[in-house]
Design a protein around this motif. Sequence first.
Motif, PDB file in Angstrom:
ATOM      1  N   UNK A  16       0.846  -1.195   0.000  1.00 53.94           N
ATOM      2  CA  UNK A  16       0.000   0.000   0.000  1.00 53.94           C
ATOM      3  C   UNK A  16       0.880   1.242   0.000  1.00 53.94           C
ATOM      4  N   UNK A  17       0.266   2.359  -0.384  1.00 54.85           N
ATOM      5  CA  UNK A  17       1.002   3.608  -0.377  1.00 54.85           C
ATOM      6  C   UNK A  17       1.462   3.937   1.037  1.00 54.85           C
ATOM      7  N   UNK A  19       1.457   6.831   2.292  1.00 55.68           N
ATOM      8  CA  UNK A  19       0.690   7.934   2.849  1.00 55.68           C
ATOM      9  C   UNK A  19      -0.562   7.458   3.570  1.00 55.68           C
ATOM     10  N   UNK A  20      -0.502   7.471   4.868  1.00 54.49           N
ATOM     11  CA  UNK A  20      -1.663   7.126   5.664  1.00 54.49           C
ATOM     12  C   UNK A  20      -2.366   8.393   6.126  1.00 54.49           C
ATOM     13  N   UNK A 261     -12.407  16.346   4.243  1.00 55.21           N
ATOM     14  CA  UNK A 261     -12.846  15.093   3.624  1.00 55.21           C
ATOM     15  C   UNK A 261     -14.221  14.630   4.085  1.00 55.21           C
TER      16      UNK A 261
ATOM     17  N   UNK B 363     -10.049   2.736   8.930  1.00 56.35           N
ATOM     18  CA  UNK B 363     -11.050   3.788   9.100  1.00 56.35           C
ATOM     19  C   UNK B 363     -11.132   4.634   7.838  1.00 56.35           C
ATOM     20  N   UNK B 364     -12.319   4.738   7.283  1.00 58.32           N
ATOM     21  CA  UNK B 364     -12.512   5.579   6.097  1.00 58.32           C
ATOM     22  C   UNK B 364     -12.559   7.036   6.535  1.00 58.32           C
ATOM     23  N   UNK B 365     -11.748   7.873   5.876  1.00 55.01           N
ATOM     24  CA  UNK B 365     -11.795   9.294   6.205  1.00 55.01           C
ATOM     25  C   UNK B 365     -12.470  10.076   5.074  1.00 55.01           C
ATOM     26  N   UNK B 366     -13.088   9.363   4.143  1.00 54.04           N
ATOM     27  CA  UNK B 366     -13.824   9.970   3.030  1.00 54.04           C
ATOM     28  C   UNK B 366     -12.915  10.860   2.170  1.00 54.04           C
ATOM     29  N   UNK B 367     -11.677  10.473   1.990  1.00 52.97           N
ATOM     30  CA  UNK B 367     -10.778  11.327   1.213  1.00 52.97           C
ATOM     31  C   UNK B 367     -11.122  11.280  -0.272  1.00 52.97           C
ATOM     32  N   UNK B 368     -11.798  10.202  -0.700  1.00 55.91           N
ATOM     33  CA  UNK B 368     -12.195  10.123  -2.106  1.00 55.91           C
ATOM     34  C   UNK B 368     -11.109   9.619  -3.031  1.00 55.91           C
ATOM     35  N   UNK B 371     -12.180   6.742  -5.307  1.00 54.71           N
ATOM     36  CA  UNK B 371     -13.013   7.115  -6.454  1.00 54.71           C
ATOM     37  C   UNK B 371     -12.148   7.733  -7.547  1.00 54.71           C
ATOM     38  N   UNK B 372     -11.150   8.508  -7.132  1.00 57.94           N
ATOM     39  CA  UNK B 372     -10.256   9.119  -8.123  1.00 57.94           C
ATOM     40  C   UNK B 372      -9.361   8.066  -8.778  1.00 57.94           C
ATOM     41  N   UNK B 381     -15.684   3.532  -2.047  1.00 58.99           N
ATOM     42  CA  UNK B 381     -16.059   3.903  -0.688  1.00 58.99           C
ATOM     43  C   UNK B 381     -17.497   3.505  -0.357  1.00 58.99           C
ATOM     44  N   UNK B 412      -4.224   3.065  -2.566  1.00 60.71           N
ATOM     45  CA  UNK B 412      -4.190   4.489  -2.255  1.00 60.71           C
ATOM     46  C   UNK B 412      -5.008   4.875  -1.043  1.00 60.71           C
ATOM     47  N   UNK B 413      -5.498   3.906  -0.284  1.00 54.79           N
ATOM     48  CA  UNK B 413      -6.394   4.235   0.839  1.00 54.79           C
ATOM     49  C   UNK B 413      -5.600   4.599   2.089  1.00 54.79           C
ATOM     50  N   UNK B 414      -5.638   5.876   2.523  1.00 58.68           N
ATOM     51  CA  UNK B 414      -4.880   6.249   3.716  1.00 58.68           C
ATOM     52  C   UNK B 414      -5.454   5.616   4.981  1.00 58.68           C
ATOM     53  N   UNK B 416      -6.452   2.632   5.151  1.00 62.38           N
ATOM     54  CA  UNK B 416      -6.097   1.206   5.095  1.00 62.38           C
ATOM     55  C   UNK B 416      -7.318   0.295   5.090  1.00 62.38           C
ATOM     56  N   UNK B 417      -8.376   0.696   4.396  1.00 60.85           N
ATOM     57  CA  UNK B 417      -9.556  -0.163   4.292  1.00 60.85           C
ATOM     58  C   UNK B 417      -9.241  -1.360   3.399  1.00 60.85           C
TER      59      UNK B 417
END
Lengths: 346, 458
Positions: A16-17, A19-20, A261, B363-368, B371-372, B381, B412-414, B416-417
């Motif tokens: 994974x990236x 960037x967390x 966000x 934890x989803x932080x809804x960064x999107x 989707x991008x 998401x 790319x999920x910050x 970590x989902x």
Amino acid sequence: MDEVKVFKVTSNPILRTERGTRQIMLDVIIGLVPALAVAVYMFGAKVVLLLAVSVVSCVFFEWAYRKLMKKNTTVGDLSAVVTAILLVCVLPSEAKWWMVVIGSFFSVVVVKQLYGGIGKNFLNPALAGRAFLTAAYAGYMTVWAVPAALAGSVDAATMATPLSYLYNGQAMPEYLNLTSIFLGARPGSIGEISTLALLVGGLWLIARKVISWRIPVSFIGSVAVLCLIFGHEGYGRLDWTLLNLCSGGLVLGAFFMATDYSTSPVTLRGQLVFGLGCGVLTVLIRYFGSYPEGVSYAILIMNCCTWGVDKLTRPRQFGISAEDVKAAKAAKKAAKAKAKEGAANG
Amino acid sequence: MPFKYYGGVHPDYAKTASKTPVRTISPPPVVVLPMIQQIGAPNRPVVKVGDTVKMGQLIGSNDAPVSAPVHASVSGKVIAVEPRRHMLGDMVMSVVIENDFQDTPCEDMQPLTAEQLKDPEAIIARIRAAGVVGMGGAMFPTAFKIQGARGKVDTVIINGAECEPYLCGDHRTMLEHPEELLKGIELIRIAHGLDKCYYGIEKNKQDAIDLLNSLDPAKYGVEIVPEVVKYPQGAEKMQVKANTDREVKPGGLPSGVGCNVVSTYTAYTIYRACYEGIPSIERVVTVAGDCVPEAQNLLCRFGTPLEFIFKEAGADMSKVERICMGGPMMGICVADPTAGSVKGASGLLLFSKEMNRESETPTCIRCGNCIAHCPMKLEPMYMYMYVQKGDIKKMEEYHVMDCFECGSCSWGCPGRLPLTHTFKLGKAMINAKRAEEKARAEAAKINAEAAAGKEAKA
């Protein structure tokens, strides 16, 4: 046969990236540093005190709430620190330290944690905290200290913000010109005064891919276009527009608040719609509202629409062309008409 | 000029092995050849314990159309025919051969004649007989794929993107066997009955693009298409889009829009089967990761026990937490290193604990970002939310079935989902539900017919 070590199995992707969440929040904090530096220069050490109080109380409230509720600790993701800094950014420098504590509690516990914590809240915590404090302590929230750069020009402890001149349609005093406002030599909320510093921070966020250009550009762009179109008596159109862009919390709001966000749409078209909505509402409030500043309420109102905007702006999946969508709609309509006909006949 | 598509990610490509020539590893004392190295019907062993086999001899086959036979990758004695652990986890019927280190070749398969090399039927028959499968990792029987697409497709695309990080096997093959590769591609083109085909290669392999172009690819009916460096460029649907601007319909195959995609190493394996008469018995495997001192490309016989390959690569196994078969984006974790390598294993990556960024509390932080990044233009998401709720109707509305599990969203999920993994579950749930509905409808039909029969009798 030798004892065989069995290895760990995880699902793909295996990597994974880097960037967390924590790195992203750290980037936001870095992006706010220029604005905070200007604030400390203009308003003095009390800004540092307010920041310290805010960070300590936000982190404490988040930690304590999650501990009490027996949930996992999340203070490590630094989102509480970001909320803390943003809350101070939208307060006047004359705010009292205990107001910050109360605001932190409202932001972190009521607005954020009661809805499930990071990613779940539907209102921007810092702006909701400001709205709460404005309602509760209107007196403290509308007193604007004279920034250090204007100490020689203004012979008083407090002064009116440039936005209130605009709101009342008055000409601004000489020391409040476009350059001084752009650089930050003007009264206002702690984090909003220097458009230049905020632009630097905002571009940093875009360069680091923390935010996309969509919300800031459609937000600021729509305010600019509407101001250009409608103008104001006694101001040149361009002057009026530029003053509107730099005088209030627009740049802070567009780069750091509206892009939050949790409370903004995740679809790309949705982000454009969201920014546009914020811009239109801001202009409406500034022109017709009973309050000179509209950015924070515009964002809070659009926050409430985020879910709906997401649903209305869903992307068209790969492999489906615009014609396919049209054909599907036509087929649906035909089926409906047929069913109606059938019902009428039967 | 390649066409653009939405989304995708830019992971660290880490292709440190791209400058390292392919090295043939020392032959293993024992090979374990599972009878399932393809999608479709499993093979039945055609040898028994005690038999002496030659290198390239058929040891397992199945006449079903979707299948691919298995050949002995060494010469020697069959010492076991029994279920053994497959790389992918199951216990699978396998043939275990003790190597006599003679590499006595099997004469059953001869190079095709010059005439046969121009005959689509003969080429496809040879591809089938040589046990060629999709070497990019899908392991779909190539003969069936070409047979099914013949006459229906107007475009063949050879996939040279190699967009997975770390992997360099295709790149090295382009550099070390360019002429053979072009001849293999020509065979694929002839098998499809077409005059021209595209060879899409990511621009990070400029040396290979230049080399192939210098060999006059037009002579073989091949056009080299330099592609944007972006994951998942090598996904079938992305290759079709990039080369032809056509979009495969949801739930459809590339052949639905007149395209067929074949991977680079498959083309090379086809060359060897047709021109040299050597069945699919070995491949280049990139061995890399932070537990390998130096990333390398090793030519390994199928069935070589993984631990033998790791030893050969000088890996520090005490540090290893996860073994990945294939690339790190779509690859699969291997638990048991005694398993034999299979046809689809383009890479073997050894990662320590430091490379593991999974979280106990995603934890989803809804960064999107998801989707991008989604090349299928989905909304991971929201899909994640609905799969977690088990809401089948919403899962279908959000097109969970369209996900081809490229892993871009999770990468790319910050927060970590486990997005990709959740969609695998979601797809299984939808398939189960559809199967149930189908069974119910069938049952209702049968019961109605039975009731009607009774009535008629009465």
